[in-house]
Motif scaffolding. Structure first.
Motif, PDB file in Angstrom:
ATOM      1  N   ILE A  64       0.848  -1.194   0.000  1.00 56.79           N
ATOM      2  CA  ILE A  64       0.000   0.000   0.000  1.00 56.79           C
ATOM      3  C   ILE A  64       0.884   1.244   0.000  1.00 56.79           C
ATOM      4  N   VAL A  98      -7.517   0.348  -4.797  1.00 55.85           N
ATOM      5  CA  VAL A  98      -6.640  -0.211  -5.839  1.00 55.85           C
ATOM      6  C   VAL A  98      -7.108   0.346  -7.176  1.00 55.85           C
ATOM      7  N   VAL A 118      -2.111   0.051  -8.466  1.00 57.21           N
ATOM      8  CA  VAL A 118      -1.436   0.443  -7.223  1.00 57.21           C
ATOM      9  C   VAL A 118      -2.505   0.649  -6.154  1.00 57.21           C
ATOM     10  N   ALA A 141       4.216   1.120   2.557  1.00 55.50           N
ATOM     11  CA  ALA A 141       4.337   0.594   3.916  1.00 55.50           C
ATOM     12  C   ALA A 141       3.396  -0.574   4.178  1.00 55.50           C
ATOM     13  N   SER A 143       2.678  -3.664   7.255  1.00 58.71           N
ATOM     14  CA  SER A 143       2.776  -3.587   8.712  1.00 58.71           C
ATOM     15  C   SER A 143       4.223  -3.802   9.165  1.00 58.71           C
ATOM     16  N   VAL A 183      -9.295  -2.983   1.869  1.00 60.37           N
ATOM     17  CA  VAL A 183      -8.719  -2.837   0.531  1.00 60.37           C
ATOM     18  C   VAL A 183      -9.816  -3.073  -0.504  1.00 60.37           C
ATOM     19  N   ARG A 195      -9.900  -7.020   1.002  1.00 64.36           N
ATOM     20  CA  ARG A 195      -9.604  -7.285   2.404  1.00 64.36           C
ATOM     21  C   ARG A 195     -10.547  -6.456   3.256  1.00 64.36           C
ATOM     22  N   SER A 223      -5.944 -12.336  -2.416  1.00 56.78           N
ATOM     23  CA  SER A 223      -4.787 -11.499  -2.626  1.00 56.78           C
ATOM     24  C   SER A 223      -4.068 -11.994  -3.869  1.00 56.78           C
ATOM     25  N   PRO A 224      -3.639 -11.050  -4.722  1.00 55.64           N
ATOM     26  CA  PRO A 224      -2.975 -11.488  -5.943  1.00 55.64           C
ATOM     27  C   PRO A 224      -1.749 -12.325  -5.631  1.00 55.64           C
TER      28      PRO A 224
HETATM   29  P1  AMP Z   1      -0.156  -5.244   3.904  1.00 56.00           P
HETATM   30  O1  AMP Z   1       1.116  -5.321   3.116  1.00 56.00           O
HETATM   31  O2  AMP Z   1      -0.197  -6.213   5.032  1.00 56.00           O
HETATM   32  O3  AMP Z   1      -0.481  -3.841   4.298  1.00 56.00           O
HETATM   33  O4  AMP Z   1      -1.309  -5.706   2.921  1.00 56.00           O
HETATM   34  C1  AMP Z   1      -1.574  -5.012   1.731  1.00 56.00           C
HETATM   35  C2  AMP Z   1      -2.820  -5.566   1.122  1.00 56.00           C
HETATM   36  O5  AMP Z   1      -3.174  -4.795  -0.012  1.00 56.00           O
HETATM   37  C3  AMP Z   1      -2.633  -7.000   0.652  1.00 56.00           C
HETATM   38  O6  AMP Z   1      -3.795  -7.727   0.903  1.00 56.00           O
HETATM   39  C4  AMP Z   1      -2.400  -6.819  -0.827  1.00 56.00           C
HETATM   40  O7  AMP Z   1      -2.714  -7.960  -1.585  1.00 56.00           O
HETATM   41  C5  AMP Z   1      -3.306  -5.628  -1.145  1.00 56.00           C
HETATM   42  N1  AMP Z   1      -2.833  -4.882  -2.304  1.00 56.00           N
HETATM   43  C6  AMP Z   1      -1.849  -3.966  -2.334  1.00 56.00           C
HETATM   44  N2  AMP Z   1      -1.642  -3.519  -3.584  1.00 56.00           N
HETATM   45  C7  AMP Z   1      -2.530  -4.161  -4.374  1.00 56.00           C
HETATM   46  C8  AMP Z   1      -2.820  -4.142  -5.763  1.00 56.00           C
HETATM   47  N3  AMP Z   1      -2.129  -3.378  -6.612  1.00 56.00           N
HETATM   48  N4  AMP Z   1      -3.789  -4.953  -6.208  1.00 56.00           N
HETATM   49  C9  AMP Z   1      -4.481  -5.729  -5.358  1.00 56.00           C
HETATM   50  N5  AMP Z   1      -4.254  -5.802  -4.031  1.00 56.00           N
HETATM   51  C10 AMP Z   1      -3.298  -5.037  -3.534  1.00 56.00           C
END
Ligand code: AMP
Ligand code: MG
Length: 322
Positions: A64, A98, A118, A141, A143, A183, A195, A223-224
């Motif tokens: 994120i 996203v 993004v 960032a 967690s 998310v 999420r 999640s991708p």
């Molecule tokens: P965290 O890194 O724990 O903050 O989690 C970030 C979340 O955002 C995860 O579930 C990722 O899969 C989701 N996420 C971040 N960027 C993208 C993106 N470009 N497309 C889809 N999901 C994303």
């Protein structure tokens, strides 16, 4: 390598020091209203790679990108009407959107883990806001904890998990929400909840209509990062290649005396952080050469090499529908 981790309370001097570290490519942990984040300049490949290394994350998940305001986010991704409405109403706050990445965003490809989208968010925590404004750059960032551990909601949690690995924790007490952000994927026609989190589905629905829940279908996971083949170049990918066949491009690693137009080296010195920073850009560049297959030299299964190999295995996995 162990280093001293300072905990500095939110103050003008503390924020300035944290912002200077971020601009210099270092990692800084900082509080948000959801959880403490492990921040890096999102435009700096090496800094973003260091996030994965520091967390000991075995996979490259997209991260994120935290923005000081909606204007900063608009320079990174393309907003549509739904995003406009949600940002106006829910930002600053625990809602991550996203959206399609702008070609001129300047963001590291690693923050998108190779996707064309993004995830952006404007946090509500005043310390986070001051830090982002002082840094003047988007900050990637996740967690601020070692991979697999529980998300930190105090500076002491961050120190327990990442002490000795980062130079600074900017501290401001306990996180109010203590749960990650919601998310929401707006890259398709139907908004999809990737999420659940701090912003509720009902709140979102009231603004933009029905929100699709992620499919329980294992072929289309949340999640991708969980998809066996999710980022794949057009060309095929052949792993652990010792030789290069006709029509193939080569992605190599470490000292390699071979020379060729269709050859790129992830890191001539065998530095896995440099390799991680180059991975997605090199895959894209080799794909553009028109090669039928990208042969990839062996990469050590240690440290960041695990995440690199994980991503490469996904790129090489059988393609859905193929
Ligand atoms: P965290 O890194 O724990 O903050 O989690 C970030 C979340 O955002 C995860 O579930 C990722 O899969 C989701 N996420 C971040 N960027 C993208 C993106 N470009 N497309 C889809 N999901 C994303
Ligand atoms: Mg986490």
């Amino acid at each position: 390598m162990s280093r001293q981790t300072d905990i500095v309370a939110d103050s003008p001097a503390g924020v300035e020091r944290a912002a200077a570290l971020l601009r210099g490519g270092e990692l800084v942990a900082f509080p948000t209203e959801t959880v403490y984040g492990l921040g890096a300049d999102a435009t700096d490949d090496r800094a973003v790679a260091a996030i994965f290394e520091t967390k000991g994350r075995p996979q490259f998940n997209p991260l994120i990108v935290h923005c000081a305001d909606a204007e900063m986010a608009r320079r990174l991704v393309v907003f549509d009407e739904r995003a406009d409405l949600l940002a106006e109403t829910c930002w600053p706050g625990p809602l991550t959107l996203v959206l399609p990445r702008r070609p001129d965003s300047g963001l590291s490809l690693l923050v998108s883990a190779g996707l064309d989208s993004v995830a952006v968010r404007m946090p509500a925590h005043p310390t986070a806001h001051r830090l982002l404004a002082a840094t003047g750059r988007p900050v990637a960032a996740p967690s601020a904890n070692r991979s697999g551990a529980v998300s930190p909601t105090t500076a002491a949690h961050v120190q327990e998990s990442l002490g000795g690995r980062i130079p600074l924790i900017l501290a401001a007490g306990r996180c109010e929400i203590g749960l990650e952000s919601t998310v929401l994927d707006l890259t398709g026609d139907a908004p999809a909840l990737l999420r659940p989190g701090g912003a509720t589905r009902e709140e979102i629905k009231a603004l933009i209509g029905p929100v699709r829940l992620p499919d329980a279908d294992p072929e289309r996971p949340l999640s991708p990062g969980q998809l066996s083949s999710h980022y794949a170049p057009r060309a095929g990918v052949r792993l652990n290649a010792q030789t290069v066949e006709a029509g193939e491009a080569l992605l190599t690693f470490g000292p390699d005396l071979r020379k060729g137009e269709r050859m790129l080296n992830l890191s001539e010195t065998g530095d896995l952080a440099e390799a991680a920073a180059n991975l997605f850009a090199h895959l894209r560049a080799l794909d553009r050469t028109g090669a039928t297959t990208i042969a990839v030299a062996p990469i050590p299964e240690e440290g960041l090499g695990m995440a690199i190999n994980d991503r490469l295995r996904r790129a090489a996995a059988p393609r859905p529908g193929a």
